[in-house]
Design an enzyme around this catalytic site. Structure first.
Site, short mmCIF file in Angstrom:
data_model
loop_
_atom_site.label_atom_id
_atom_site.label_comp_id
_atom_site.label_asym_id
_atom_site.label_seq_id
_atom_site.Cartn_x
_atom_site.Cartn_y
_atom_site.Cartn_z
N HIS A 72 0.83 -1.20 0.00
CA HIS A 72 0.00 0.00 0.00
C HIS A 72 0.87 1.25 0.00
O HIS A 72 1.73 1.41 0.86
CB HIS A 72 -0.92 0.01 1.23
CG HIS A 72 -2.15 -0.84 1.06
ND1 HIS A 72 -3.36 -0.54 1.64
CD2 HIS A 72 -2.34 -1.96 0.34
CE1 HIS A 72 -4.24 -1.46 1.29
NE2 HIS A 72 -3.66 -2.33 0.51
N TYR A 201 -9.27 6.05 6.95
CA TYR A 201 -9.42 6.48 8.34
C TYR A 201 -10.41 7.63 8.36
O TYR A 201 -10.12 8.70 7.81
CB TYR A 201 -8.08 6.95 8.91
CG TYR A 201 -7.08 5.83 9.18
CD1 TYR A 201 -6.31 5.28 8.15
CD2 TYR A 201 -6.89 5.34 10.46
CE1 TYR A 201 -5.40 4.26 8.41
CE2 TYR A 201 -5.98 4.32 10.73
CZ TYR A 201 -5.24 3.79 9.70
OH TYR A 201 -4.34 2.78 9.95
N PRO A 293 -4.73 0.99 18.59
CA PRO A 293 -4.45 0.47 17.24
C PRO A 293 -4.51 1.51 16.11
O PRO A 293 -4.14 1.19 14.97
CB PRO A 293 -5.51 -0.62 17.04
CG PRO A 293 -6.58 -0.31 18.01
CD PRO A 293 -5.95 0.40 19.16
N LYS A 297 0.72 0.29 15.04
CA LYS A 297 2.11 0.18 15.46
C LYS A 297 2.45 -1.03 16.34
O LYS A 297 3.63 -1.37 16.50
CB LYS A 297 2.52 1.44 16.22
CG LYS A 297 2.67 2.67 15.35
CD LYS A 297 4.00 2.63 14.62
CE LYS A 297 4.10 3.67 13.53
NZ LYS A 297 3.89 3.16 12.19
N TYR A 385 3.78 6.83 9.99
CA TYR A 385 2.96 5.68 9.63
C TYR A 385 3.79 4.58 8.97
O TYR A 385 3.63 3.40 9.25
CB TYR A 385 1.82 6.11 8.69
CG TYR A 385 0.71 5.08 8.58
CD1 TYR A 385 -0.43 5.15 9.37
CD2 TYR A 385 0.82 4.01 7.68
CE1 TYR A 385 -1.44 4.20 9.29
CE2 TYR A 385 -0.18 3.04 7.59
CZ TYR A 385 -1.30 3.15 8.40
OH TYR A 385 -2.29 2.19 8.31
P1 RFL Z 1 0.79 -11.33 21.58
O1 RFL Z 1 0.46 -11.39 20.14
O2 RFL Z 1 -0.25 -10.96 22.54
O3 RFL Z 1 1.39 -12.76 21.95
C1 RFL Z 1 1.63 -13.15 23.29
C2 RFL Z 1 1.55 -14.65 23.36
O4 RFL Z 1 1.90 -15.08 24.67
C3 RFL Z 1 1.02 -16.12 25.07
N1 RFL Z 1 1.02 -16.17 26.53
C4 RFL Z 1 1.64 -17.16 27.23
N2 RFL Z 1 2.34 -18.22 26.85
C5 RFL Z 1 2.85 -19.05 27.81
N3 RFL Z 1 2.65 -18.83 29.15
C6 RFL Z 1 1.96 -17.76 29.57
N4 RFL Z 1 1.78 -17.55 30.88
C7 RFL Z 1 1.42 -16.86 28.60
N5 RFL Z 1 0.68 -15.71 28.67
C8 RFL Z 1 0.46 -15.32 27.42
C9 RFL Z 1 -0.31 -15.70 24.46
O5 RFL Z 1 -1.20 -16.80 24.33
C10 RFL Z 1 0.14 -15.16 23.10
O6 RFL Z 1 0.17 -16.16 22.11
O7 RFL Z 1 2.02 -10.35 21.86
P2 RFL Z 1 3.26 -9.91 20.92
O8 RFL Z 1 3.95 -11.11 20.34
O9 RFL Z 1 4.01 -8.94 21.72
O10 RFL Z 1 2.61 -9.19 19.67
C11 RFL Z 1 1.97 -7.95 19.79
C12 RFL Z 1 0.85 -7.82 18.76
O11 RFL Z 1 0.02 -8.96 18.82
C13 RFL Z 1 0.01 -6.55 18.97
O12 RFL Z 1 0.84 -5.46 19.33
C14 RFL Z 1 -0.76 -6.17 17.70
O13 RFL Z 1 -1.72 -7.12 17.38
C15 RFL Z 1 -1.44 -4.81 17.88
N6 RFL Z 1 -2.29 -4.44 16.74
C16 RFL Z 1 -1.76 -3.92 15.59
N7 RFL Z 1 -0.42 -3.81 15.46
C17 RFL Z 1 0.11 -3.36 14.29
O14 RFL Z 1 1.34 -3.26 14.18
N8 RFL Z 1 -0.67 -3.02 13.19
C18 RFL Z 1 -2.00 -3.10 13.25
O15 RFL Z 1 -2.65 -2.84 12.25
C19 RFL Z 1 -2.61 -3.54 14.49
N9 RFL Z 1 -3.93 -3.66 14.60
C20 RFL Z 1 -3.68 -4.60 16.83
C21 RFL Z 1 -4.48 -4.19 15.72
C22 RFL Z 1 -4.28 -5.18 17.94
C23 RFL Z 1 -5.63 -5.33 17.97
N10 RFL Z 1 -6.15 -5.94 19.12
C24 RFL Z 1 -7.07 -7.01 19.08
C25 RFL Z 1 -5.52 -5.69 20.41
C26 RFL Z 1 -5.85 -4.32 15.75
C27 RFL Z 1 -6.44 -4.87 16.88
C28 RFL Z 1 -7.95 -4.94 16.87
C1 PHB Z 2 -6.27 -3.88 10.60
O1 PHB Z 2 -6.31 -4.15 9.39
O2 PHB Z 2 -6.64 -4.70 11.46
C2 PHB Z 2 -5.82 -2.56 11.04
C3 PHB Z 2 -5.30 -1.66 10.11
C4 PHB Z 2 -4.87 -0.40 10.52
C5 PHB Z 2 -4.97 -0.05 11.85
C6 PHB Z 2 -5.46 -0.95 12.78
C7 PHB Z 2 -5.89 -2.21 12.38
O3 PHB Z 2 -4.58 1.19 12.23
#
Ligand code: RFL
Ligand code: PHB
Length: 391
Positions: A72, A201, A293, A297, A385
């Protein structure tokens, strides 16, 4: 069981760290509390910064991303029924982002790990992290109904915001910086081609909305909802209607509807734990920091942390010097705070707080006008971004 680096959590941080260490000839074991299907299906991030894409490629995990990911070159800002495109390469000297879901990044890294990396145990829940202030820390975990111990030289706490690593720090070690928001995101996945070829957005008096995608056939859409909202409170019809209202433009743009296959609510939070290291325990990713989110990041920060950590561990192995390990927290936090700042700015720029005043509404519009009318302001957004340097 014994290894060099005990990794708790098989999210993007833990999985990528294991991969980077494997390539540096450093042994690790990954413990993941949930099962493989859960980790591979948990819907989360969608946007990879250029730097994240480069790291995944260099780690040998980029083949399917390069085939199936969507490059993108911009996003659209929508407000006042008007549309404005932010051109990333034009503003940043050629940078862009990749839309490739976190689920897919995790699938690719899990497949690589199981094919040739160190042990990755699913259903292995760490219950305690001990002796991190000694040269031989231990992780106690439960696996297949048995208690077991992983002895290691270093522990990487990659267990997300709700994991066990951070809470094992003694009281008084470190400081927390936090902010919560009085709203969340209701997210849906729908079997319908995205209505626009780039992310949209939208700032609207009724609240923020985001149009994103997973593939050319699957849309991902979000609505700002009040804090505490349950996904079941919204029918599919109500969601589509509300999305239409918030995305409406003066030029007759239309939103394509399709079957909703998933629906969930995410709370919004900004959080940083300083420092990110205590003794031989290193926190990485969501275990150390959370961003709302809106700036896309979270995953990218997790990748940055483990790149710094893997490099520091390799440096220690090669030279015997702990210099980079000692600098780990400060190195990561510089980038973390830039992402915190940007995510906060994007969130307050585009969401409508329940107690927002007419004055604040006007300020929001003025900030948006500034971005679309000043190349400097727009460049600032595009640089943030597409991503800050990895360290
Ligand atoms: P995770 O992915 O939460 O993984 C942690 C893992 O640890 C396990 N765990 C354990 N395992 C063993 N023993 C224990 N006691 C444990 N406790 C926990 C869990 O089961 C899990 O598998 O953390 P990590 O690896 O630091 O990754 C971080 C990302 O997942 C998170 O920052 C992103 O998803 C945030 N996020 C976004 N980030 C982006 O860079 N771009 C995006 O577009 C974006 N969109 C989002 C998002 C997060 C969202 N939510 C649901 C919070 C959109 C959403 C809606
Ligand atoms: C997504 O596709 O889940 C998404 C994209 C951009 C954002 C947050 C989430 O800023």
């Amino acid at each position: 069981m014994r290894t060099t680096v005990g990794i708790i959590g098989a999210g993007p941080a833990g999985l990528l760290l294991a991969r980077l260490l494997h390539r540096a000839g450093i042994e690790s074991v990954v413990l993941e509390a949930r099962d493989r299907a859960y980790v591979e299906q948990r819907q989360r991030a969608g946007v990879l910064e250029q730097g994240t894409v480069d790291v995944l490629r260099a780690a040998g995990a980029g083949a399917r991303m390069d085939r199936e990911g969507l490059r993108h070159d911009g996003i659209e800002l929508r407000f006042d029924r008007r549309r404005h495109r932010v051109d990333f390469p034009g503003l940043t000297g050629g940078r862009s982002v990749m839309v490739y879901a976190q689920t897919e990044v995790c699938k690719d890294l899990i497949a690589l790990q199981l094919a040739g990396g160190g042990p990755l145990l699913f259903g292995a829940e760490a219950v305690a992290v001990e002796d991190v202030d000694t040269p031989s820390p231990r992780i106690r975990f439960r696996h297949q109904g048995r208690e077991d111990v992983l002895e290691c030289d270093y522990v990487a706490g990659c267990d997300g915001f709700w994991g066990v690593s951070r809470p094992t720090l003694p009281a008084g070690v470190g400081q927390v910086f936090e902010r919560t928001y009085p709203f969340g995101w209701l997210g849906i996945l729908a079997d319908v081609p995205p209505s626009h070829d780039e992310l949209v957005y939208a700032r609207h008096e009724r609240g923020f909305a985001l149009l994103s995608m997973r593939t050319p056939a699957v849309s991902r859409l979000y609505l700002q909802v009040p804090e505490g909202t349950k996904a079941e409170e919204w029918s599919d019809e109500e969601i589509w209607r509300e999305l239409e209202l918030r995305f409406e433009t003066a030029d007759g743009w239309t939103l394509r509807r399709g079957p909703v296959t998933q629906k969930s609510v995410t709370p919004m939070r900004s959080y940083v734990h300083e420092p990110m290291r205590y003794g031989r325990l290193f926190l990485a990713g969501d275990a150390a920091h959370i961003v709302p989110p809106t700036g896309a990041k979270g995953l990218n920060l997790a990748v940055g942390d483990v790149v710094v950590l893997a490099r520091a561990l390799a440096h220690e192995k090669e030279t015997g010097s702990a210099e980079l390990l000692d600098a780990y927290s400060a190195t990561c936090l510089r980038r973390v705070w830039q992402a915190e700042r940007f995510s906060y700015d994007m969130t307050t720029l585009l969401h409508r707080a329940p107690d927002a005043t007419a004055f604040e509404d006007r300020l929001q519009l003025a900030r948006l006008e500034r971005i679309i009318s000043s190349r400097a302001a727009e460049t600032d957004l595009a640089e943030a971004y597409t991503g800050f340097p990895l360290a």
